[in-house]
Design an enzyme around this catalytic site. Structure first.
Site, mmCIF file in Angstrom:
data_model
loop_
_atom_site.group_PDB
_atom_site.id
_atom_site.type_symbol
_atom_site.label_atom_id
_atom_site.label_comp_id
_atom_site.label_asym_id
_atom_site.label_seq_id
_atom_site.Cartn_x
_atom_site.Cartn_y
_atom_site.Cartn_z
ATOM 1 N N SER A 187 0.842 -1.199 0.000
ATOM 2 C CA SER A 187 0.000 0.000 0.000
ATOM 3 C C SER A 187 0.873 1.243 0.000
ATOM 4 O O SER A 187 2.023 1.212 0.482
ATOM 5 C CB SER A 187 -0.894 0.024 1.250
ATOM 6 O OG SER A 187 -1.594 1.248 1.368
ATOM 7 N N TYR A 200 -2.388 -0.505 10.452
ATOM 8 C CA TYR A 200 -2.418 -0.995 9.068
ATOM 9 C C TYR A 200 -1.162 -0.552 8.320
ATOM 10 O O TYR A 200 -0.522 -1.348 7.628
ATOM 11 C CB TYR A 200 -3.672 -0.452 8.380
ATOM 12 C CG TYR A 200 -3.807 -0.786 6.915
ATOM 13 C CD1 TYR A 200 -4.320 -2.019 6.508
ATOM 14 C CD2 TYR A 200 -3.452 0.142 5.930
ATOM 15 C CE1 TYR A 200 -4.466 -2.321 5.159
ATOM 16 C CE2 TYR A 200 -3.602 -0.158 4.583
ATOM 17 C CZ TYR A 200 -4.100 -1.382 4.205
ATOM 18 O OH TYR A 200 -4.239 -1.679 2.863
#
Length: 294
Positions: A187, A200
């Site tokens: 990501s 995250y």
């Protein structure tokens, strides 16, 4: 503008999103607008003929787009998903089978080491082998402030995004043959972390380290290890993250291209990394971010 050119600012929805929320895990059917997984647009050309792929989190979102693209490029596909995501998984498998390929559903929780390990052998049995591993499953939740970081949710993030990924990769690695490929969904959060996604973002940074370290070890065996780093992509994870109306409404609007991306716009990156076009690409992180810098 030349008729053959596609304006990336407007090829997909550039307007704001309607207010919406879901419980985890998010589902495709309630989303407004429905994400584009390439159902009507992806055209294969045999770039993955004969491949056998295992895709975690393959029921919806990025995983569905990758499954559709892989199948249309000639690969048989096994997808991993939670029990409650079976409806989404069935839709994905319908697309895989419509492309004339074998599609297999593997339901369970990747936080369970026994399950995360068993899916490798189940894939080999169902598809006759395994040579392409897409470690895509992920979980995120909104963190209103660091002091309010919930321990149970934090452990779910770590166990899903890291432990589950490692369990499956470790089980697959010993018998992967030269030419095999491991692809991780990292990501932009690994490089540009948001405070509200702190746990995250930590797992995504760790995934990048995993890719670089394993690429070093796997290279002498002829196995390539890479990652795709998505930016803001419209998937069921977004309305299920727990964000407020404003955050969902403006999701992706801060990208240089002015909009959120669609799952279909990532599929080609995974196809490239899995294909023989990428035989000299390993240890790489390929950004698909709408212009946001890593």
């Amino acid at each position: 503008m030349t008729d053959s050119l596609t304006d990336p600012r407007t090829v997909h929805r550039s307007a704001e999103f309607p207010a919406q929320t879901q419980h985890q895990p998010g589902k495709t059917e309630p989303m407004n607008p429905t994400p584009d997984h390439g159902e009507e647009t992806y055209r294969g050309s045999g770039r993955l003929d004969g491949r056998r792929a295992l895709i975690t989190g393959g029921d919806s979102g990025i995983g569905r787009a990758v499954a559709i693209a892989f199948a249309r490029e000639g690969a048989d596909v096994a997808i991993v998903h939670q029990d409650e995501e079976q409806d989404d998984a069935d839709v994905t498998l319908d697309q895989v089978r419509a492309a004339g390929r074998t599609g297999v559903s593997l339901a369970g929780d990747l936080r369970d080491e026994a399950f995360a390990t068993s899916i490798v052998e189940k894939t080999r049995e169902a598809l006759g082998g395994l040579d392409t591993l897409v470690l895509n499953a992920g979980y995120q939740h909104d963190v209103a402030g660091f002091e309010s970081l919930d321990t149970e949710k934090m452990r779910r993030v770590f166990d899903t995004n890291l432990a589950g990924m490692l369990f499956t990769a470790r089980a697959a690695y010993p018998t992967l043959e030269p030419g095999s490929s491991i692809i991780v969904t990292a990501s932009i959060q690994a490089y540009n972390p948001s405070p509200g996604l702190i746990d995250y973002a930590m797992t995504k940074a760790a995934q990048v380290a995993f890719v670089k370290a394993l690429a070093e070890e796997a290279g002498p065996r002829g196995i390539r290890v890479n990652a795709v780093a998505p930016g803001p992509i419209w998937t069921p994870l977004i309305p299920a993250t727990g964000w407020g109306e404003e955050r969902v409404r403006t999701f992706g609007q801060d990208a240089p291209l002015g909009r959120a991306g669609q799952p279909a716009e990532l599929a080609g990156a995974y196809v490239y990394l899995a294909s023989d076009e990428a035989t000299y690409t390993s240890g790489a992180v390929l950004p698909v971010t709408g212009g946001k810098a890593l």
